[in-house]
Design a protein around this motif. Structure first.
Motif, PDB file in Angstrom:
ATOM      1  N   GLY A 168       1.751  65.309 -10.402  1.00  0.00           N
ATOM      2  CA  GLY A 168       2.913  65.219 -11.298  1.00  0.00           C
ATOM      3  C   GLY A 168       3.003  66.437 -12.224  1.00  0.00           C
ATOM      4  O   GLY A 168       4.084  66.984 -12.465  1.00  0.00           O
ATOM      5  N   LEU A 169       1.843  66.890 -12.759  1.00  0.00           N
ATOM      6  CA  LEU A 169       1.832  68.063 -13.651  1.00  0.00           C
ATOM      7  C   LEU A 169       2.243  69.325 -12.929  1.00  0.00           C
ATOM      8  O   LEU A 169       2.987  70.154 -13.456  1.00  0.00           O
ATOM      9  CB  LEU A 169       0.423  68.218 -14.251  1.00  0.00           C
ATOM     10  N   LEU A 170       1.795  69.451 -11.649  1.00  0.00           N
ATOM     11  CA  LEU A 170       2.149  70.644 -10.865  1.00  0.00           C
ATOM     12  C   LEU A 170       3.640  70.674 -10.583  1.00  0.00           C
ATOM     13  O   LEU A 170       4.289  71.729 -10.663  1.00  0.00           O
ATOM     14  CB  LEU A 170       1.346  70.637  -9.542  1.00  0.00           C
ATOM     15  N   ALA A 171       4.231  69.534 -10.291  1.00  0.00           N
ATOM     16  CA  ALA A 171       5.676  69.496 -10.026  1.00  0.00           C
ATOM     17  C   ALA A 171       6.473  69.862 -11.278  1.00  0.00           C
ATOM     18  O   ALA A 171       7.485  70.574 -11.232  1.00  0.00           O
ATOM     19  CB  ALA A 171       6.051  68.095  -9.507  1.00  0.00           C
ATOM     20  N   TRP A 172       5.962  69.385 -12.413  1.00  0.00           N
ATOM     21  CA  TRP A 172       6.683  69.702 -13.674  1.00  0.00           C
ATOM     22  C   TRP A 172       6.650  71.178 -13.991  1.00  0.00           C
ATOM     23  O   TRP A 172       7.653  71.760 -14.408  1.00  0.00           O
ATOM     24  CB  TRP A 172       6.012  68.904 -14.798  1.00  0.00           C
ATOM     25  N   VAL A 173       5.519  71.828 -13.762  1.00  0.00           N
ATOM     26  CA  VAL A 173       5.392  73.274 -14.008  1.00  0.00           C
ATOM     27  C   VAL A 173       6.308  74.036 -13.092  1.00  0.00           C
ATOM     28  O   VAL A 173       6.960  75.012 -13.473  1.00  0.00           O
ATOM     29  CB  VAL A 173       3.930  73.705 -13.828  1.00  0.00           C
ATOM     30  N   CYS A 174       6.446  73.622 -11.847  1.00  0.00           N
ATOM     31  CA  CYS A 174       7.321  74.336 -10.897  1.00  0.00           C
ATOM     32  C   CYS A 174       8.771  74.227 -11.331  1.00  0.00           C
ATOM     33  O   CYS A 174       9.527  75.195 -11.256  1.00  0.00           O
ATOM     34  CB  CYS A 174       7.124  73.743  -9.491  1.00  0.00           C
ATOM     35  N   ARG A 175       9.170  73.049 -11.780  1.00  0.00           N
ATOM     36  CA  ARG A 175      10.561  72.908 -12.209  1.00  0.00           C
ATOM     37  C   ARG A 175      10.861  73.768 -13.450  1.00  0.00           C
ATOM     38  O   ARG A 175      11.908  74.412 -13.551  1.00  0.00           O
ATOM     39  CB  ARG A 175      10.851  71.432 -12.496  1.00  0.00           C
TER      40      ARG A 175
END
Length: 596
Positions: free
Chosen positions: A10-17
């Motif tokens: 979830g944290l990785l997806a947020w950083v990408c967005r």
């Protein structure tokens, strides 16, 4: 474990967005910047090509003219061709501006050249006129012939212009002659008081002796200021040229006498001394004395500069061989000073000059035998017989003694030198006394150099050198005694005609000022100048209580001025503070002195 893995995804997806949003924002800002800063499409050339470049040759930006001419002929011409063939309109307007500026500079330069040519012509014309005036004045004919020739040559033509030039030169000659007649060259001018006298400055080849010392100036000026040195150099050169050039108007002399006159070639080494003074409403007067062909002959030239060209006013020979001087000395006691006076008298008057008579007027009976013995010893040792000793059994009065001594002379009109027993003079001064006096025309009031207290000058009595070595004209050794009028040279006939001294004045001072004022009120020329060969030797002065208040005040003022210079008196006044300062400095340098 499962919970931790889901949290990481979830944290990785947020950083990408978030990263994607930032990239889109940067691209939008870049596009907006490009659209805003891009220049609009136009057929005109860029602004950098339309504006002129600032440089040293640009007229509107402070450049100079020569670069404009070159640009207009070279690159400017090519630009003009480009403009005519359909070039950009900015270049064409710029080329027109350059051409206008170039034309303006050409007109300005042409105008300046015309003005320079006109000034040169006017300067040449004025130089010719002044040259004509100088030539005519040198001839001393009083006619306008030389001026007419100079005026006609400078005008080069028209009768009206020539007559105008002659009229201008005649007016200039009249003005110069009127200035010369006003100056005190051959006769004196009546003056109301001693404060109206304009004193002379005396000068030699190396020094100028001046009275206006103040607190910082020196009694002699060496080296001489550049402006004064150039002016005196021009005067000396003119005088030598006049002496070495035979005059076109000689007296009725034989050819042998004329050959004798021009046999000596005068050089600067023959110059003895000169005097000069400037009167603000007349001009500058110069009187120069040169050694002649014999030991007693001198040549004297008087030059005058009436705020214009230098004029020769007088050129004469003076033979002093047959001009004796009667030196009159009033005396009361002070026999030790009289012995020192006679030592100098022997050397200067008997051995060097030999044309002097001494008259001593003694008051009272005390020490009279010592004075008589001193005179008899001098007569026996140097074979000197030309002295007279007069005795007056009355209270001392300097004016009374000088008056009696002058009237006691029975040998015709003689040159008198009123002297004191504490005066030291040289043989050159005796000649100066002869040259600056003339019966019925001139009297000489020299300004003597008064010596300070030698004990204060040299530190102690043990370090005081002999008198001859003390006679140095410097700021710390003495001063020009411009308030004293006791030493004077005049002929006996002038002294008798003027009325002599006021014999009612008793004691010290006052009688000399009264006589001086009498001469100022007459038509005699009073020569007041510093004399480098006349010294007043220091002696302790006592002001008697019996003197009237005005005489006592004069005596005390003279006493104060005789002690030391302004700086030396200041050092004496503050000597306790100076000693305290030196003692403190010594203690600071040696804080722990060793005990013996």
């Amino acid at each position: 474990m499962l919970h931790a893995a889901m949290l990481r995804r979830g944290l990785l997806a947020w950083v990408c967005r978030v990263g994607g949003v930032l990239v889109l924002l940067c691209c939008s800002l870049s596009l907006l910047y490009v659209m805003t800063c891009s220049p609009p499409h136009s057929d005109d050339p860029p602004l950098s090509h339309a504006l002129p470049r600032a440089g040293p040759n640009h007229p509107s930006l402070g450049g100079t003219g020569p670069g404009i001419g070159a640009g207009a002929v070279g690159a400017g011409g090519a630009r003009a061709g480009a403009a005519q063939s359909g070039g950009p309109p900015g270049v064409q307007s710029y080329q027109v501006l350059l051409q206008e500026r170039e034309e303006q500079h050409r007109l300005h330069i042409s105008s300046l050249k015309k003005q320079i040519a006109q000034l040169k012509e006017a300067l040449q014309e004025r130089s010719q006129q002044l040259k004509g005036v100088q030539e005519s004045l040198k001839r001393a004919t009083g006619g306008p012939a030389g001026g007419q020739e100079a005026g006609a040559g400078s005008q080069g033509g028209g009768l009206g212009d020539s007559q105008g030039a002659r009229s201008q030169q005649a007016d200039l000659q009249d003005f110069l002659r009127s200035q010369l007649s006003k100056a005190e060259v051959t006769a004196g001018t009546r003056l109301p008081s001693e404060y109206a006298v304009v004193p002379f400055e005396s000068f030699t080849l190396q020094r100028v002796y001046q009275l206006e010392m103040g607190l910082t100036r020196h009694p002699e000026e060496k080296p001489v200021r550049k402006d004064k040195r150039e002016a005196l150099g021009e005067v000396l050169e003119t005088a030598l040229h006049s002496l070495n050039t035979p005059s076109s108007q000689q007296d009725s002399r034989s050819a042998a006498e004329q050959n004798t006159q021009t046999s000596k070639v005068y050089t600067p080494s023959d110059f003895v001394e000169g005097i000069t003074r400037t009167e603000k409403d007349k001009g500058t007067l110069y009187e120069l004395t040169f050694r002649g062909e014999s030991s007693h002959e001198f040549r004297r030239l008087v030059l005058f500069r009436p705020f214009g060209p230098l004029m020769k006013a007088k050129n004469e020979r003076v033979n002093t061989a047959n001009i004796p001087i009667n030196i009159i000395v009033p005396l009361s006691r002070r026999t030790d000073k009289f012995k020192h006076f006679m030592q100098n008298f022997r050397e200067v008057c008997v051995r060097q000059d030999g044309r002097v008579h001494l008259t001593v007027v003694y008051f009272g009976n005390e020490q009279m035998s010592e004075v008589r013995s001193t005179l008899e010893n001098t007569s026996r040792e140097v074979h000197f017989k030309n002295f007279t000793l007069l005795q007056l059994d009355e209270e001392f009065s300097r004016g009374r003694g000088l008056d009696v001594g002058a009237r006691a002379w029975k040998g015709g009109n003689v040159l008198l030198f009123f002297c004191d027993v504490d005066i030291y003079f040289t043989a050159d001064f005796l000649n100066t006394c002869r040259l600056n006096t003339q019966p019925g025309k001139k009297v000489f009031y020299p300004v003597l150099f008064s010596q300070y207290n030698p004990t204060l000058i040299y530190g102690s009595q043990e370090h005081v050198p002999p008198v001859e070595q003390q006679l140095v004209i410097k700021k710390d050794t003495g001063f020009w005694r411009d308030f004293g009028f006791g030493m004077t040279c005049q002929y006996r006939s002038d002294f008798i005609n003027i009325g002599g001294f006021d014999i009612d004045i008793k004691g010290w001072g006052g009688e000399d000022v009264h006589l001086y004022r009498k001469y100022l009120h007459s038509n005699l020329l009073v020569v007041r100048a510093p004399s480098r060969g006349l010294f007043h030797l220091w002696h302790e002065k006592h002001c008697a209580d019996e003197l009237p208040p005005d005489q006592y005040r004069m005596c005390m003022q003279s006493k104060a001025m005789n002690e030391a210079s302004h700086g030396q008196l200041g050092m004496l006044f503050f000597r306790h503070e100076i000693e305290t300062h030196l003692r403190k400095q010594k203690q600071q340098q040696n804080p722990n002195p060793k005990k013996s």
